[in-house]
Design a protein around this motif. Structure first.
Motif, PDB file in Angstrom:
ATOM      1  N   THR A 110     -12.909 -31.594 -96.025  1.00 49.10           N
ATOM      2  CA  THR A 110     -13.812 -32.474 -95.282  1.00 49.10           C
ATOM      3  C   THR A 110     -15.028 -31.730 -94.745  1.00 49.10           C
ATOM      4  N   GLN A 123     -12.754 -27.207 -92.998  1.00 50.29           N
ATOM      5  CA  GLN A 123     -11.664 -28.112 -92.627  1.00 50.29           C
ATOM      6  C   GLN A 123     -10.992 -28.596 -93.902  1.00 50.29           C
ATOM      7  N   ASN A 125      -7.341 -30.385 -95.709  1.00 53.40           N
ATOM      8  CA  ASN A 125      -6.083 -31.118 -95.635  1.00 53.40           C
ATOM      9  C   ASN A 125      -5.262 -30.747 -96.873  1.00 53.40           C
ATOM     10  N   ASN A 127      -1.654 -30.911 -98.970  1.00 56.81           N
ATOM     11  CA  ASN A 127      -0.406 -31.625 -99.195  1.00 56.81           C
ATOM     12  C   ASN A 127       0.636 -30.660 -99.782  1.00 56.81           C
ATOM     13  N   ASN A 175       1.475 -33.482 -94.950  1.00 55.17           N
ATOM     14  CA  ASN A 175       0.004 -33.459 -94.965  1.00 55.17           C
ATOM     15  C   ASN A 175      -0.440 -32.623 -93.759  1.00 55.17           C
ATOM     16  N   PRO A 177      -3.255 -30.646 -91.636  1.00 53.95           N
ATOM     17  CA  PRO A 177      -4.681 -30.382 -91.385  1.00 53.95           C
ATOM     18  C   PRO A 177      -4.884 -28.921 -90.989  1.00 53.95           C
TER      19      PRO A 177
END
Length: 255
Positions: A110, A123, A125, A127, A175, A177
């Motif tokens: 992101t 940033q 994320n 999985n 997930n 962050p």
């Protein structure tokens, strides 16, 4: 009385001779003594006695104490190894333990931009899929975990695993962050752009996750497994579709 008989007087013995005959004489040298050169008897000597040397017992040497201490230590470790071996055999044959499996299945970015002070803000994320293949063993993920994304030895961002319990033969998708900031990232971006041209950007995901193994109703002490995943992606640009080309993870325990 007849004239022919005569009376003969007894012979007269001198007084000195009588005294010498009747007076007892003392021995010149007492028994058990000897005469000295001056004519006087010496003191009697005690009978000869053979002397036997006295033998004292030697004090115990320090070497024997060291050997005894070393033998005790060896016996202790031998017994400890036997106990651990018996417990390991019970766990292995009774529960058939298998290592959990992890894989990196997806990644989105992101934010990934260079700031005015030449620092890089990121940033991600990520999985991650965690699989527990055991039939009789559960895994409890504890707090204090840390997940790090590394590129060419430089940390890009960090995150943490959530606390949860994973039951028997369970698969959990996480997930996670992650955020981070890298100082003096001008050279890092230049290298990253060159890697992007080839279509393969190598990343390393390193995770330290405290867990507790549950054997039936028994919970073992906390362990700290280390998970290391090598992931190759096509790019690290923000707001782009990140495609994972391949990934492989290794797992090992640390007491």
């Amino acid at each position: 009385m007849s004239d022919h008989q005569r009376i003969h007087p007894d012979p007269v013995i001198p007084a000195t001779d009588l005294e010498s005959q009747h007076k007892p004489t003392a021995p010149l040298v007492p028994r058990g003594s000897s005469r000295s050169d001056h004519g006087n008897p010496t003191e009697p000597q005690p009978p000869y006695q053979r002397t036997i040397p006295i033998q004292y017992s030697k004090p115990p040497k320090k070497r024997h104490c060291c050997r005894r201490f070393l033998c005790c230590i060896l016996c202790f470790f031998f017994i400890l190894i036997m106990i651990v071996g018996i417990l390991a055999a019970i766990i292995y044959f009774g529960f058939d333990p298998k290592l959990p499996k992890y894989s990196v299945d997806g990644m989105t970015i992101t934010q990934f931009n260079l700031n005015n002070d030449n620092s890089l803000s990121a940033q991600f994320n990520v999985n991650i899929t965690a699989r527990n293949p055991n039939k009789k063993i559960g895994i409890s993920y504890e707090g204090g975990s840390r997940l790090t994304v590394i590129y060419m030895g430089t940390t890009l961002c960090q995150g943490s695993f959530p606390k949860f319990y994973q039951g028997h033969r369970n698969t959990t998708v996480l997930n996670i962050p992650m955020t981070g900031q890298t100082q003096d990232a001008t050279g890092l971006l230049s290298s990253l752009q060159a890697q992007t041209q080839t279509g393969i950007v190598p990343l390393v995901l390193r995770a330290k996750v405290p867990v507790r193994i549950k054997l039936g109703k028994l919970k073992l002490p906390k362990l700290k497994p280390l998970v290391r995943c090598r992931v190759n992606v096509n790019t690290l640009a923000a707001d782009n579709v990140i495609r994972i080309r391949d990934s492989s993870c290794s797992f090992k325990f640390k007491l």
